[in-house]
Design a protein around this motif. Structure first.
Motif, PDB file in Angstrom:
ATOM      1  N   THR A  13      -2.394  -1.959  -7.061  1.00  0.00           N
ATOM      2  CA  THR A  13      -2.440  -2.667  -5.782  1.00  0.00           C
ATOM      3  C   THR A  13      -3.336  -1.927  -4.791  1.00  0.00           C
ATOM      4  OG1 THR A  13      -0.194  -3.472  -6.145  1.00  0.00           O
ATOM      5  CG2 THR A  13      -1.059  -3.607  -3.907  1.00  0.00           C
ATOM      6  N   ILE A  17       7.433   3.651   1.610  1.00  0.00           N
ATOM      7  CA  ILE A  17       6.056   4.042   1.323  1.00  0.00           C
ATOM      8  C   ILE A  17       5.967   5.476   0.817  1.00  0.00           C
ATOM      9  CG2 ILE A  17       5.610   4.816   3.696  1.00  0.00           C
ATOM     10  CD1 ILE A  17       3.149   3.042   1.305  1.00  0.00           C
ATOM     11  N   TYR A  77       0.027  -6.098   0.009  1.00  0.00           N
ATOM     12  CA  TYR A  77       1.009  -5.071   0.348  1.00  0.00           C
ATOM     13  C   TYR A  77       2.421  -5.655   0.409  1.00  0.00           C
ATOM     14  CZ  TYR A  77       3.733  -1.859   3.203  1.00  0.00           C
ATOM     15  OH  TYR A  77       4.733  -1.046   3.671  1.00  0.00           O
ATOM     16  N   ILE A  94      -6.496  -3.555  -2.907  1.00  0.00           N
ATOM     17  CA  ILE A  94      -6.628  -3.545  -1.443  1.00  0.00           C
ATOM     18  C   ILE A  94      -7.921  -2.851  -1.034  1.00  0.00           C
ATOM     19  CG2 ILE A  94      -5.644  -2.575   0.672  1.00  0.00           C
ATOM     20  CD1 ILE A  94      -2.870  -3.072  -0.526  1.00  0.00           C
ATOM     21  N   LEU A 153       4.323  -4.079  -2.631  1.00  0.00           N
ATOM     22  CA  LEU A 153       4.650  -2.688  -2.297  1.00  0.00           C
ATOM     23  C   LEU A 153       5.744  -2.570  -1.236  1.00  0.00           C
ATOM     24  CD1 LEU A 153       1.058  -1.103  -2.182  1.00  0.00           C
ATOM     25  CD2 LEU A 153       2.707  -1.060  -4.059  1.00  0.00           C
ATOM     26  N   THR A 154       6.694  -3.458  -1.245  1.00  0.00           N
ATOM     27  CA  THR A 154       7.777  -3.382  -0.255  1.00  0.00           C
ATOM     28  C   THR A 154       9.155  -3.166  -0.884  1.00  0.00           C
ATOM     29  OG1 THR A 154       7.867  -5.809  -0.252  1.00  0.00           O
ATOM     30  CG2 THR A 154       6.586  -4.745   1.502  1.00  0.00           C
TER      31      THR A 154
END
Length: 296
Positions: free
Chosen positions: A168, A154, A145, A172, A149-150
């Motif tokens: 991703t 979100i 994450y 996960i 994904l930053t």
């Protein structure tokens, strides 16, 4: 047959469902009174550390992944797991108790309170074992994450669903699924541990090893029964959700706000009460299945 054993256990639990629901409701009220102020304090801490009056999803994720947030999250999960252990112990005791509601409540609480320190030690050891198993998988999921994904909020990923987000997310999910499988396998070895602490003289520190020894050669059968128990519970939850959705959809769009809110409130009450009964009955059924492995 495993399915016959599980369905029989559910049938027995349903016959005494009101007793188990009363016991489960009582422990949920106690847990709610203890946990809610704790969680509220953590939220207040998160807001104070963010220097904002409100938190975005990204702020919450950042707080949970910070050292303080990680410790706080672990404490919340640990508290919830301890509450679940004690709740299951009460249901297991109630499942063996005879008589009416008053007798069942008294017998179950006397049994649990009489072994409270032993159960608390067991609960702490159980939480530590679960966290140790889950930690590597959660760490890998957190790393994926943080590294992938930053770049955006979100909400952006949820609304646009770019390919990187889907890849991703799949990774996960796969990592967490592997962790869940490993946890279920380990739990199958510990399935007798609460009963051993509650109904025998087995010390809490020895309960896990004793359970693993007593279930040697039975792991596949136990996993099969737990899987069937979960499937039955999931199907019942789906039915409850379907009925709740049906009732909520009865709210007329142009029939007035008060009528719509009343129907939605009724649907929520149905959902809450039905889920309480489901949780109580399913735990009692699980305790009954375990009783077949570890007789009184």
């Amino acid at each position: 047959m495993a399915i016959g054993t599980v369905l029989s256990a559910y049938g027995y639990a349903l016959k005494r469902g009101y007793l188990f629901s009363a016991v489960y409701l009582s422990v949920q009220i106690l847990a709610f009174a203890l946990i809610v102020p704790f969680v509220a304090g953590l939220i207040k801490l998160a807001v104070s550390l963010s220097d904002q009056s409100a938190l975005t999803d990204q702020d919450i994720a950042g707080f949970l992944l910070s050292p303080v947030g990680l410790i706080a999250g672990i404490l919340v999960i640990a508290t919830l797991l301890v509450a679940e252990v004690l709740g299951f112990a009460l249901i297991a005791s109630a499942q063996r108790a005879g008589g009416g509601l008053r007798q069942v409540l008294r017998a179950s609480y006397e049994r649990v309170v009489g072994r409270l320190m032993r159960l608390l030690v067991f609960a702490v050891l159980f939480v530590l074992r679960v966290l140790l198993i889950a930690a590597p998988f959660v760490a890998i999921a957190g790393y994926l994450y943080l590294t992938r994904l930053t770049d955006y909020d979100i909400n952006y990923y949820l609304s646009t669903r770019p390919a990187e987000f889907l890849r991703t997310g799949a990774l996960i999910a796969a990592v967490l699924a592997m962790g869940a499988v490993l946890l279920v396998v380990r739990l199958s070895s510990w399935v007798l541990s609460v009963h051993l602490v509650l109904f025998t003289d087995t010390p809490a520190s020895h309960a896990f090893a004793e359970s693993a020894a007593r279930t040697e050669g039975m792991k596949l059968d136990i996993v099969r029964k737990i899987a069937i128990w979960l499937v039955v519970r999931a199907l019942a939850a789906a039915v409850i959700g379907g009925v709740t959705g049906f009732v909520a959809n009865l709210a007329p769009i142009d029939g007035g706000l008060r009528l719509a809110l009343t129907i939605v409130l009724v649907a929520v009450m149905i959902w809450a009460m039905a889920n309480l009964v489901l949780n109580a009955v399913s735990l009692a059924a699980l305790a009954r299945v375990i009783d077949r492995i570890l007789p009184s």
